[in-house]
Design a protein around this motif. Sequence first.
Motif, mmCIF file in Angstrom:
data_model
loop_
_atom_site.group_PDB
_atom_site.id
_atom_site.type_symbol
_atom_site.label_atom_id
_atom_site.label_comp_id
_atom_site.label_asym_id
_atom_site.label_seq_id
_atom_site.Cartn_x
_atom_site.Cartn_y
_atom_site.Cartn_z
ATOM 1 N N TYR A 144 -56.801 -86.144 13.232
ATOM 2 C CA TYR A 144 -56.490 -85.485 14.503
ATOM 3 C C TYR A 144 -57.121 -84.100 14.531
ATOM 4 C CZ TYR A 144 -52.962 -88.975 15.687
ATOM 5 O OH TYR A 144 -52.325 -90.119 16.024
ATOM 6 N N VAL A 145 -57.449 -83.631 15.731
ATOM 7 C CA VAL A 145 -57.910 -82.243 15.856
ATOM 8 C C VAL A 145 -56.983 -81.496 16.809
ATOM 9 C CG1 VAL A 145 -60.338 -82.688 15.378
ATOM 10 C CG2 VAL A 145 -59.507 -82.795 17.740
ATOM 11 N N HIS A 146 -57.077 -80.181 16.724
ATOM 12 C CA HIS A 146 -56.265 -79.301 17.545
ATOM 13 C C HIS A 146 -57.025 -79.105 18.849
ATOM 14 C CE1 HIS A 146 -53.127 -76.420 17.915
ATOM 15 N NE2 HIS A 146 -53.956 -75.413 18.130
ATOM 16 N N ALA A 147 -56.576 -79.756 19.930
ATOM 17 C CA ALA A 147 -57.369 -79.699 21.167
ATOM 18 C C ALA A 147 -56.512 -80.051 22.366
ATOM 19 C CB ALA A 147 -58.537 -80.664 21.066
ATOM 20 N N ASP A 148 -57.118 -79.893 23.535
ATOM 21 C CA ASP A 148 -56.506 -80.354 24.773
ATOM 22 C C ASP A 148 -57.255 -81.643 25.123
ATOM 23 O OD1 ASP A 148 -55.437 -78.933 27.807
ATOM 24 O OD2 ASP A 148 -56.553 -80.805 27.696
ATOM 25 N N VAL A 167 -57.619 -83.617 27.670
ATOM 26 C CA VAL A 167 -58.430 -83.716 28.888
ATOM 27 C C VAL A 167 -59.694 -82.875 28.753
ATOM 28 C CG1 VAL A 167 -58.429 -83.235 31.358
ATOM 29 C CG2 VAL A 167 -56.372 -84.113 30.255
ATOM 30 N N ARG A 168 -59.530 -81.676 28.190
ATOM 31 C CA ARG A 168 -60.678 -80.766 28.077
ATOM 32 C C ARG A 168 -61.658 -81.221 26.995
ATOM 33 N NH1 ARG A 168 -61.079 -78.615 32.869
ATOM 34 N NH2 ARG A 168 -59.126 -77.679 33.536
ATOM 35 N N LEU A 169 -61.131 -81.829 25.926
ATOM 36 C CA LEU A 169 -62.036 -82.333 24.894
ATOM 37 C C LEU A 169 -62.892 -83.451 25.480
ATOM 38 C CD1 LEU A 169 -63.109 -82.403 22.053
ATOM 39 C CD2 LEU A 169 -61.230 -83.891 21.386
ATOM 40 N N LYS A 170 -62.263 -84.244 26.335
ATOM 41 C CA LYS A 170 -63.008 -85.325 26.972
ATOM 42 C C LYS A 170 -64.116 -84.733 27.850
ATOM 43 C CE LYS A 170 -62.352 -89.393 29.776
ATOM 44 N NZ LYS A 170 -61.358 -90.253 30.376
ATOM 45 N N GLN A 171 -63.763 -83.652 28.567
ATOM 46 C CA GLN A 171 -64.749 -82.993 29.420
ATOM 47 C C GLN A 171 -65.936 -82.487 28.581
ATOM 48 O OE1 GLN A 171 -62.879 -79.935 31.712
ATOM 49 N NE2 GLN A 171 -64.755 -79.324 32.768
ATOM 50 N N VAL A 172 -65.608 -81.918 27.410
ATOM 51 C CA VAL A 172 -66.648 -81.392 26.514
ATOM 52 C C VAL A 172 -67.584 -82.513 26.061
ATOM 53 C CG1 VAL A 172 -66.954 -80.508 24.148
ATOM 54 C CG2 VAL A 172 -65.349 -79.385 25.703
ATOM 55 N N LEU A 173 -66.977 -83.588 25.557
ATOM 56 C CA LEU A 173 -67.806 -84.673 25.032
ATOM 57 C C LEU A 173 -68.609 -85.340 26.142
ATOM 58 C CD1 LEU A 173 -65.615 -86.353 22.277
ATOM 59 C CD2 LEU A 173 -67.481 -84.729 22.061
ATOM 60 N N LEU A 174 -67.960 -85.496 27.313
ATOM 61 C CA LEU A 174 -68.662 -86.124 28.433
ATOM 62 C C LEU A 174 -69.863 -85.279 28.850
ATOM 63 C CD1 LEU A 174 -66.275 -87.618 31.120
ATOM 64 C CD2 LEU A 174 -68.150 -88.724 29.905
ATOM 65 N N ASN A 175 -69.674 -83.958 28.904
ATOM 66 C CA ASN A 175 -70.780 -83.064 29.256
ATOM 67 C C ASN A 175 -71.948 -83.244 28.303
ATOM 68 O OD1 ASN A 175 -70.213 -81.637 31.557
ATOM 69 N ND2 ASN A 175 -69.084 -80.023 30.498
ATOM 70 N N LEU A 176 -71.624 -83.223 26.996
ATOM 71 C CA LEU A 176 -72.688 -83.300 25.996
ATOM 72 C C LEU A 176 -73.358 -84.672 26.018
ATOM 73 C CD1 LEU A 176 -71.041 -81.418 22.999
ATOM 74 C CD2 LEU A 176 -72.664 -80.550 24.678
ATOM 75 N N PRO A 229 -52.134 -82.181 18.832
ATOM 76 C CA PRO A 229 -52.951 -83.061 17.997
ATOM 77 C C PRO A 229 -53.589 -84.159 18.848
ATOM 78 C CG PRO A 229 -50.746 -82.801 17.106
ATOM 79 C CD PRO A 229 -50.725 -82.243 18.478
ATOM 80 N N VAL A 230 -54.887 -84.249 18.770
ATOM 81 C CA VAL A 230 -55.618 -85.233 19.585
ATOM 82 C C VAL A 230 -56.517 -86.031 18.641
ATOM 83 C CG1 VAL A 230 -57.360 -85.485 21.376
ATOM 84 C CG2 VAL A 230 -55.615 -83.720 21.605
ATOM 85 N N LEU A 231 -56.588 -87.330 18.903
ATOM 86 C CA LEU A 231 -57.416 -88.192 18.069
ATOM 87 C C LEU A 231 -58.821 -88.225 18.685
ATOM 88 C CD1 LEU A 231 -56.757 -89.890 15.584
ATOM 89 C CD2 LEU A 231 -56.244 -91.800 17.103
ATOM 90 N N LYS A 236 -68.917 -74.655 26.266
ATOM 91 C CA LYS A 236 -68.794 -73.649 25.207
ATOM 92 C C LYS A 236 -67.457 -72.917 25.326
ATOM 93 C CE LYS A 236 -71.467 -69.907 23.156
ATOM 94 N NZ LYS A 236 -70.723 -68.684 23.233
ATOM 95 N N GLN A 237 -67.117 -72.522 26.542
ATOM 96 C CA GLN A 237 -65.872 -71.768 26.732
ATOM 97 C C GLN A 237 -64.659 -72.612 26.345
ATOM 98 O OE1 GLN A 237 -65.738 -68.647 27.755
ATOM 99 N NE2 GLN A 237 -67.521 -68.190 29.002
ATOM 100 N N LEU A 238 -64.693 -73.879 26.765
ATOM 101 C CA LEU A 238 -63.551 -74.745 26.451
ATOM 102 C C LEU A 238 -63.398 -74.909 24.945
ATOM 103 C CD1 LEU A 238 -63.868 -77.527 29.188
ATOM 104 C CD2 LEU A 238 -62.155 -75.716 29.043
#
Length: 673
Positions: A407-411, A413-422, A371-373, A492-494
Amino acid sequence: MAKRLWLSDEELSSLDKSELQALVARHQRIFHASSGYGFWDWNLSNNEFDWSGEFWQQLGWVDEDADFINDSFHMVKLIHPEDLPDTKQALIEHLKTGKHFNRSFRVKTKEGKYRWSQCLCDSVRDETGRVQYVSGINFDITAFKETEEAMRQSEERQRRIINGANDGIWEWSLLEKTFYFSPKIFEMINVSISPSDLADGEKAFEKFRSRVHPDDIEEYDFSWRSHIKSKSTLDIEYRVYGGDNQLYWVRTRGQATFNKEGWATLISGTNSDVTDRKLAEEKVLRSKEIAEKANQAKSQFLSSMSHELRTPLNAILGFSQLFDYENNLTERQHQNVNEIRKAGEHLLKLINDILDLAKIESGKMTLSLEPVLPVRILRECMGLVQSIAETRNIRVDFETNDLDKIYVHADAVRLKQVLLNLMSNGIKYNRDAGRLSIVFTSPDEQTINIKVEDTGFGIPDAQKKYVFEPFNRLGAEESATEGSGVGLVITKQLVEIMGGSIRFTSEVGKGSCFEVSLQKSEEWTAEKAKAPLQDRANQTLQLELNAKQKILYIEDNASNLRLMEQLLGRFEQIELLTVNEAFRGLYVARTEHPDLIILDINLPGMDGYEALKVLQQDPNTQGIPVIALSANAMKHDVKRGLEAGFDDYLTKPVVYAELIAVLNKLLADEVDA
Ligand code: ADP
């Protein structure tokens, strides 16, 4: 008198009139009863033909037709022309030899159609042997003939299907202990077999079984046994040596018939030649193996390359950071150094992206989903992109629509990478003084959508299908905007590995909107995810130490040693001891009692993990905090390091602020303790 139907000539002549009438009446009743038979009597001396019985009526012939039929010539004409020659021949044979006449032929109805009839007749001869009468019966066998024809057609169809399917068929009677094999069974494996061996089912079976590949024979026998015993499916594929010394793949499928007691009485089935399919499958498997090996080699290559690249990058980024504290550089020189640093950082991002992509492609990307906020991750990203946005006067704002506590079901560190990319794309490809907005919505109970919307150039329709294609920058390579074209692929993959999805809309001149959907997490437990290392750097580049501290740095690379000397040399509170191999480092640790040890992992002779173990076991050194500083920068490397007992794990190239933050934390703890 007994009411017999057949009377001898003497008996007949002894009958009186009333007896004769009764006899005739009885015969007539029989002839006209609805027996379905047709009776006839042909007098050869006057060539007259008498007929009677329901059969004729069924054909439509009635009493009025008597004259027509009574002419024996016409009677013959009622027989179907195709059946006539044989029928005539059989009749002539009968007349000559008295051989029993029993034939089927078609007889014409009054309507002109034909019905099949069976005809049996016999004849009465005079003393010289000449035939006087031929009498017989006909009955309708059309229904029987139709059934027979349908069966014949069905058999023919089955034969055509079996021939067409190219399968061999077999049957094994367990009761009678007999086998039947169709010739195809042997033809398909190019083995010749004599008709007598084929007919001797047991011989044929042994001949076939002896050709089954030794490695497959056990499974072959077992499948039969278990089908008979436990009714398991009989469907096996195995290798058979053909008559041409070729190896064939044969598939046997069959089904037993079981009696009431559950015993198999009969097994019937087919053999098919599946050699071509098997060879094709093997080919696919082999190429898959080759591709997998190549992919592994690629991943291996990429991860060792990245290691090799990180070490010199460590020097480039590290030394260029030092110039920030250099007062005697001209503005121009500062700018130049800045360019070097920017290029180094870009290179580092590229290496990291390519590593990520390689990991995803080889299926080695493992995420720890929990669970990630999202709002926390978003705030961290805001902090990171804000300054770049400001340089271009782009306003960044967000709207969480009361979803702050979801909360969402995520990793993390990787969610941060996703948002940072976008978000960084939304800034990079925006216009100056544009806007970037991040909006949270919840379309349903289970989902959170995160929209990242910009007011940038947009993506032309023709390019949209390439957006998630690796290394495709859609023409941005012509511009000054830095990038590698892999960010969105990784994003996308993440997202997909996290069980979510991503889509976008874009309009040239207006902007683009990328939207990520993630599953809400039911668990409301506090986040376990430790804040990533970079975020812990609180950006103060000051050591908050009261007392003097001794730090031992064990590292074999001279340039890294020099870099550390310069990084920490600025602080009067720090005394830095440097050693370039592990054994010597352990000796210095014992004798000098440093307050903290920074340990490289890849050391010649004894690696960082072994050195750590010695430090932990030695009462003289076991209380000293140890930081790993390594180019092994994969997530699992960090995990392994922390599990082994390092107090912290820093990756190369070292981020100055991060190092200071860790020193502040560990040395302050020391002082407090
Ligand atoms: P990079 O930004 O490193 O080139 P990405 O994979 O992140 O790679 O994006 C691929 C391409 O998609 C970019 O080069 C750019 O042309 C286009 N693109 C991505 N995001 C946007 C956006 N928000 N607006 C316009 N174009 C975009």
